[in-house]
Scaffold this motif. Structure first.
Motif, PDB file in Angstrom:
ATOM      1  N   VAL A  66       2.067  -7.561   5.434  1.00 28.49           N
ATOM      2  CA  VAL A  66       1.174  -6.506   4.968  1.00 28.49           C
ATOM      3  C   VAL A  66       2.043  -5.567   4.132  1.00 28.49           C
ATOM      4  CG1 VAL A  66      -0.307  -4.584   5.625  1.00 28.49           C
ATOM      5  CG2 VAL A  66      -0.350  -6.701   6.963  1.00 28.49           C
ATOM      6  N   LYS A  67       1.812  -5.559   2.830  1.00 24.37           N
ATOM      7  CA  LYS A  67       2.629  -4.757   1.916  1.00 24.37           C
ATOM      8  C   LYS A  67       2.222  -3.289   1.902  1.00 24.37           C
ATOM      9  CE  LYS A  67       5.348  -7.745  -0.031  1.00 24.37           C
ATOM     10  NZ  LYS A  67       6.766  -7.616  -0.083  1.00 24.37           N
ATOM     11  N   ASN A  68       0.910  -3.064   1.864  1.00 24.14           N
ATOM     12  CA  ASN A  68       0.386  -1.700   1.789  1.00 24.14           C
ATOM     13  C   ASN A  68      -0.878  -1.600   2.624  1.00 24.14           C
ATOM     14  OD1 ASN A  68       2.112  -0.588  -0.476  1.00 24.14           O
ATOM     15  ND2 ASN A  68       1.150  -2.306  -1.532  1.00 24.14           N
ATOM     16  N   ILE A  69      -1.064  -0.439   3.210  1.00 20.61           N
ATOM     17  CA  ILE A  69      -2.328  -0.101   3.856  1.00 20.61           C
ATOM     18  C   ILE A  69      -2.777   1.180   3.167  1.00 20.61           C
ATOM     19  CG2 ILE A  69      -3.496   0.518   5.987  1.00 20.61           C
ATOM     20  CD1 ILE A  69      -1.207  -1.003   7.471  1.00 20.61           C
ATOM     21  N   LEU A  70      -3.788   1.055   2.321  1.00 19.21           N
ATOM     22  CA  LEU A  70      -4.251   2.168   1.500  1.00 19.21           C
ATOM     23  C   LEU A  70      -5.544   2.717   2.077  1.00 19.21           C
ATOM     24  CD1 LEU A  70      -3.678   0.441  -1.973  1.00 19.21           C
ATOM     25  CD2 LEU A  70      -2.050   1.807  -0.632  1.00 19.21           C
ATOM     26  N   LEU A  71      -5.515   3.956   2.521  1.00 16.66           N
ATOM     27  CA  LEU A  71      -6.689   4.619   3.093  1.00 16.66           C
ATOM     28  C   LEU A  71      -7.316   5.455   1.992  1.00 16.66           C
ATOM     29  CD1 LEU A  71      -5.061   5.752   6.463  1.00 16.66           C
ATOM     30  CD2 LEU A  71      -6.309   3.644   5.986  1.00 16.66           C
ATOM     31  N   ARG A 129       4.345   1.932   4.343  1.00 12.60           N
ATOM     32  CA  ARG A 129       3.232   1.073   3.946  1.00 12.60           C
ATOM     33  C   ARG A 129       1.893   1.805   3.970  1.00 12.60           C
ATOM     34  NH1 ARG A 129       4.988  -4.237   7.375  1.00 12.60           N
ATOM     35  NH2 ARG A 129       6.784  -4.713   6.093  1.00 12.60           N
ATOM     36  N   ILE A 130       1.771   2.815   4.782  1.00  7.46           N
ATOM     37  CA  ILE A 130       0.501   3.544   4.908  1.00  7.46           C
ATOM     38  C   ILE A 130       0.459   4.651   3.869  1.00  7.46           C
ATOM     39  CG2 ILE A 130      -0.929   4.974   6.402  1.00  7.46           C
ATOM     40  CD1 ILE A 130       0.358   3.524   8.793  1.00  7.46           C
ATOM     41  N   ARG A 131      -0.582   4.615   3.067  1.00  6.92           N
ATOM     42  CA  ARG A 131      -0.740   5.645   2.033  1.00  6.92           C
ATOM     43  C   ARG A 131      -2.152   6.217   2.106  1.00  6.92           C
ATOM     44  NH1 ARG A 131       2.177   3.055  -3.258  1.00  6.92           N
ATOM     45  NH2 ARG A 131       4.068   2.452  -2.194  1.00  6.92           N
ATOM     46  N   LEU A 132      -2.223   7.510   2.042  1.00  3.81           N
ATOM     47  CA  LEU A 132      -3.500   8.204   1.956  1.00  3.81           C
ATOM     48  C   LEU A 132      -3.788   8.403   0.471  1.00  3.81           C
ATOM     49  CD1 LEU A 132      -2.804  10.833   4.744  1.00  3.81           C
ATOM     50  CD2 LEU A 132      -4.177   8.776   4.947  1.00  3.81           C
TER      51      LEU A 132
END
Length: 156
Positions: free
Chosen positions: A98-103, A128-131
């Protein structure tokens, strides 16, 4: 047995990629209604989608960017278990990163806890987690032609 759940379009594989060549997996939290489907059915759908997206060799090499639509989500309709179970499934049971988790446009009841928890996460996960609050921020990561229209892109 996942066909009805698939028709909700709460999980989608648009077939496009982020700028880092990771495949996009879209979770639309607005389309998930926990009272309509058993949690096990949602897990089966997530597993099916994860197997589908990772059957591609390039995706196995470049990973997946998970784009979660939270725009206009009301507290009463929220179910944190839904996106969490999809992310957990991809991390624990599917052969890709999982490269990115975009919220995308997180409401306050998601924004605040994420900001509180992020500092205690391992750096790899924290990065990896971006708001994402604006469509322009998404365009830094995903070309407009690859970005679904619901996020301001041109991919239909």
């Amino acid at each position: 047995d996942i066909l009805d759940e698939m028709r909700t379009a709460k999980l989608q594989i648009p077939g496009t990629r982020a700028k880092d060549e990771s495949a996009l997996l879209v979770i639309d939290a607005l389309k998930h209604r926990r009272e309509d489907f058993e949690e096990e059915a949602t897990r089966r759908l997530a597993f099916f989608m994860a197997e589908s997206i990772t059957s591609d060799l390039l995706t196995q090499q470049r990973g997946v960017t998970i784009l979660i639509n939270l725009a206009d989500l009301e507290f009463v309709d929220s179910d944190y278990r839904f996106p969490k179970s999809v992310v957990d499934l991809l991390q624990d049971r599917v052969p890709c990163a999982v490269k990115n988790i975009l919220l995308f446009r997180p409401p306050w009841f998601i924004d605040i806890p994420v900001k509180i928890v992020r500092p205690v996460l391992k750096p790899k996960m924290r990065d990896r987690i971006r708001l994402i609050y604006k469509e322009e921020e998404l365009l830094e990561l995903i070309d407009t032609e690859a970005l679904p229209t619901v996020f301001g892109g041109k991919f239909a």
